[in-house]
Design an enzyme around this catalytic site. Structure first.
Site, PDB file in Angstrom:
ATOM      1  N   HIS A   1      66.303  60.002  32.973  1.00 39.42           N
ATOM      2  CA  HIS A   1      66.059  60.929  33.788  1.00 39.42           C
ATOM      3  C   HIS A   1      67.964  60.758  34.696  1.00 39.42           C
ATOM      4  O   HIS A   1      68.033  60.120  34.728  1.00 39.42           O
ATOM      5  CB  HIS A   1      65.114  61.734  34.688  1.00 39.42           C
TER       6      HIS A   1
ATOM      7  N   ASP B   1      61.140  53.894  36.983  1.00 42.01           N
ATOM      8  CA  ASP B   1      60.435  54.840  36.964  1.00 42.01           C
ATOM      9  C   ASP B   1      59.413  55.297  36.275  1.00 42.01           C
ATOM     10  O   ASP B   1      59.150  55.475  35.630  1.00 42.01           O
ATOM     11  CB  ASP B   1      62.245  55.984  36.757  1.00 42.01           C
TER      12      ASP B   1
ATOM     13  N   GLN C   1      56.752  59.954  35.348  1.00 38.14           N
ATOM     14  CA  GLN C   1      55.891  60.325  34.732  1.00 38.14           C
ATOM     15  C   GLN C   1      54.743  59.848  33.839  1.00 38.14           C
ATOM     16  O   GLN C   1      54.108  60.044  33.185  1.00 38.14           O
ATOM     17  CB  GLN C   1      56.917  60.991  32.364  1.00 38.14           C
TER      18      GLN C   1
ATOM     19  N   LYS D   1      54.758  65.424  41.015  1.00 42.05           N
ATOM     20  CA  LYS D   1      53.788  64.995  39.445  1.00 42.05           C
ATOM     21  C   LYS D   1      52.897  64.592  39.523  1.00 42.05           C
ATOM     22  O   LYS D   1      52.121  64.260  38.150  1.00 42.05           O
ATOM     23  CB  LYS D   1      55.244  64.072  39.032  1.00 42.05           C
TER      24      LYS D   1
ATOM     25  N   CYS E   1      67.125  67.665  32.659  1.00 46.40           N
ATOM     26  CA  CYS E   1      67.427  66.451  33.080  1.00 46.40           C
ATOM     27  C   CYS E   1      67.694  65.483  32.530  1.00 46.40           C
ATOM     28  O   CYS E   1      67.816  64.095  33.245  1.00 46.40           O
ATOM     29  CB  CYS E   1      67.114  66.366  34.329  1.00 46.40           C
TER      30      CYS E   1
HETATM   31  N1  PLP Z   1      61.909  60.733  36.618  1.00 47.79           N
HETATM   32  C1  PLP Z   1      61.821  61.118  35.609  1.00 47.79           C
HETATM   33  C2  PLP Z   1      61.598  60.209  34.620  1.00 47.79           C
HETATM   34  C3  PLP Z   1      61.718  62.667  35.937  1.00 47.79           C
HETATM   35  O1  PLP Z   1      60.712  63.156  34.892  1.00 47.79           O
HETATM   36  C4  PLP Z   1      61.869  63.219  37.461  1.00 47.79           C
HETATM   37  C5  PLP Z   1      61.680  64.466  37.335  1.00 47.79           C
HETATM   38  O2  PLP Z   1      61.232  65.410  36.592  1.00 47.79           O
HETATM   39  C6  PLP Z   1      63.184  62.377  37.686  1.00 47.79           C
HETATM   40  C7  PLP Z   1      62.770  61.013  37.778  1.00 47.79           C
HETATM   41  C8  PLP Z   1      63.355  63.242  39.372  1.00 47.79           C
HETATM   42  O3  PLP Z   1      62.005  63.256  40.063  1.00 47.79           O
HETATM   43  P1  PLP Z   1      62.524  63.855  41.245  1.00 47.79           P
HETATM   44  O4  PLP Z   1      62.408  65.425  41.183  1.00 47.79           O
HETATM   45  O5  PLP Z   1      60.712  64.285  41.529  1.00 47.79           O
HETATM   46  O6  PLP Z   1      62.894  63.412  42.333  1.00 47.79           O
END
Ligand code: PLP
Length: 410
Positions: free
Chosen positions: A123, A200, A203, A226, A364
């Site tokens: 992401h 990270d 998900q 999430k 993203c």
């Molecule tokens: N990393 C992953 C794999 C994501 O799916 C997301 C959000 O969709 C993020 C980071 C960013 O999360 P946040 O917008 O809650 O900071």
């Protein structure tokens, strides 16, 4: 234990909403999951009965709020099996957690010519903070690629990790492809080269039981929204040995020990990294979300969601001109797809008219789209409150859109 779907769906009031007069089918869970009344009730109770700024008061309300927030930290600690509760730092979300590490760890450990390794399926939140750090420090950002099934090419790790590699940042589950990455294997290999790893888990915490000690993760980040919790709250887990050495990245509020105009000394963990008034009611909400998920059981959730994924995948594959992006052997409950000749925005907007919420675009994760030479996909992501009947509604919706566009359907 199995999922009592009717009972669960009653907990999520939004699932009974009508959209354009039609029953809502919510398949945008990877972007934000819905929140049960068990979480909103607790937050409302704190606003209505106990609200007051934490840590700084001697009075009853402040103590109640402080106690609630610190209990939430312990819930997070237990949820991910961290050794110490002070290894849990509350942030605004995954993005802020990665930025914190990139800034603070980067300040401490990364110099000109050093290397940071990320994967091609990250992401943007796990790319851009590292890229900014590399620009600032004149360091080098390297990329671990994935194959056309959407699986990381782990065989490339030995050549990509060098004695200049200072950190590896990789997701557990890809939000664009659904791939579940073998993070234990990745961490073990990186550690054999003395490289710390940031996972990270944005998900994955909502689908899989995470044990940071068993994984030996150095950092792990995720978001509350999430995980059936509130927005504006997230977690950075970091090993004590790194967090102790890392400098604070924001100043003010509870992160200080003593301030004079000549010098400031910093508070101990976790407060060193929590400048300003924290989002303490959201912390309490996150604690309630963890209670909710644990009462069902992540193993039960994961098994049910895999059932939904298998059911949906079979149905998707029967639609002519359908291409699924992300066909890894180990996948989480989302399907990224395109139907030939139909733009993802058209598909998304027409499904919306039928009350079906899916996400469209790059998710993203532009490098993932670049890999496949596309501009975006439609993404349907499933949670444990979704049903096979809802998947049937989605499939019928896609077939309807295909007919509208004159695409060949069954
Ligand atoms: N990393 C992953 C794999 C994501 O799916 C997301 C959000 O969709 C993020 C980071 C960013 O999360 P946040 O917008 O809650 O900071």
């Amino acid at each position: 234990m199995t999922i009592d779907i009717n009972k669960i769906r009653h907990d999520f009031l939004i699932l009974s909403e009508k959209i354009y007069g039609k029953s809502l089918v919510y398949f945008d869970n990877a972007a934000t999951s819905q929140t049960p009344t068990q979480v909103t009730d607790v937050m409302l109770e704190y606003y209505n009965k106990y609200n007051s700024n934490i840590h700084r008061g001697v009075h009853y309300l402040s103590n109640k709020s402080t106690e609630g927030a610190e209990n939430a930290r312990i819930k997070v600690q237990k949820f991910i099996n961290a050794e110490h509760s002070h290894e849990v730092i509350f942030t605004r979300g995954t993005t802020e957690s990665v930025n914190l590490v990139a800034n603070s760890f980067g300040e401490c450990y990364i110099s000109e010519g050093d290397e940071v390794l990320v994967s091609e399926m990250e992401h943007h939140s796990n790319i851009v903070p590292w890229q900014m750090l590399c620009q600032r420090k004149k360091a080098i950002l390297k990329v671990l690629p994935f194959n056309d099934n959407g699986e990381l090419m782990l065989e490339k790790l030995p050549e990509l990790i060098t004695d200049r590699t200072k950190i590896l940042a990789v997701n557990h589950i890809s939000n664009a492809l659904g791939t579940t990455n073998p993070i234990k294997e990745i961490i073990d290999f990186a550690h054999s080269k003395n490289v710390p790893v940031l996972i990270d888990a944005a998900q994955s915490v909502q689908h899989k039981k995470i044990d940071v000690q068993a994984l030996d993760a150095d950092f792990l980040v995720f978001s509350g929204h999430k995980l059936y919790g509130p927005t504006g709250i997230g977690v950075l887990y970091g090993k004590e040995k790194y967090l102790n050495e890392m400098p604070p990245w924001q100043g003010g509020g509870e992160m200080i020990q003593e301030v004079t105009f000549e010098k400031t000394t910093y508070n101990e963990l976790p407060f060193k990294f929590e400048a300003g008034t924290p989002n303490y009611i959201a912390e309490i909400g996150l604690g309630a979300a963890i209670d909710y998920v644990e009462a069902i059981g992540l193993d039960v959730i994961d098994a049910y969601e895999q059932e939904l994924l298998d059911y949906a995948t079979e149905k998707f594959q029967a639609i002519p001109n359908m291409k699924i992006y992300g066909t890894a052997k180990h996948k989480s409950s989302l399907i990224s797809f395109l139907v030939e000749g139909i733009h993802f925005y058209d598909m998304g907007m027409l499904l919306d008219q039928m009350g079906i919420a899916v996400r469209t675009g790059t998710h993203c994760a532009e490098p993932v789209m670049t890999h496949f030479g596309i501009e975006g996909t439609v993404r349907a992501s499933f949670a444990f409150y979704n049903t096979k009947e809802e998947i049937d509604v989605l499939i019928a919706g896609i077939e309807k859109v295909c007919k509208m566009f004159g695409a060949k359907t069954v």
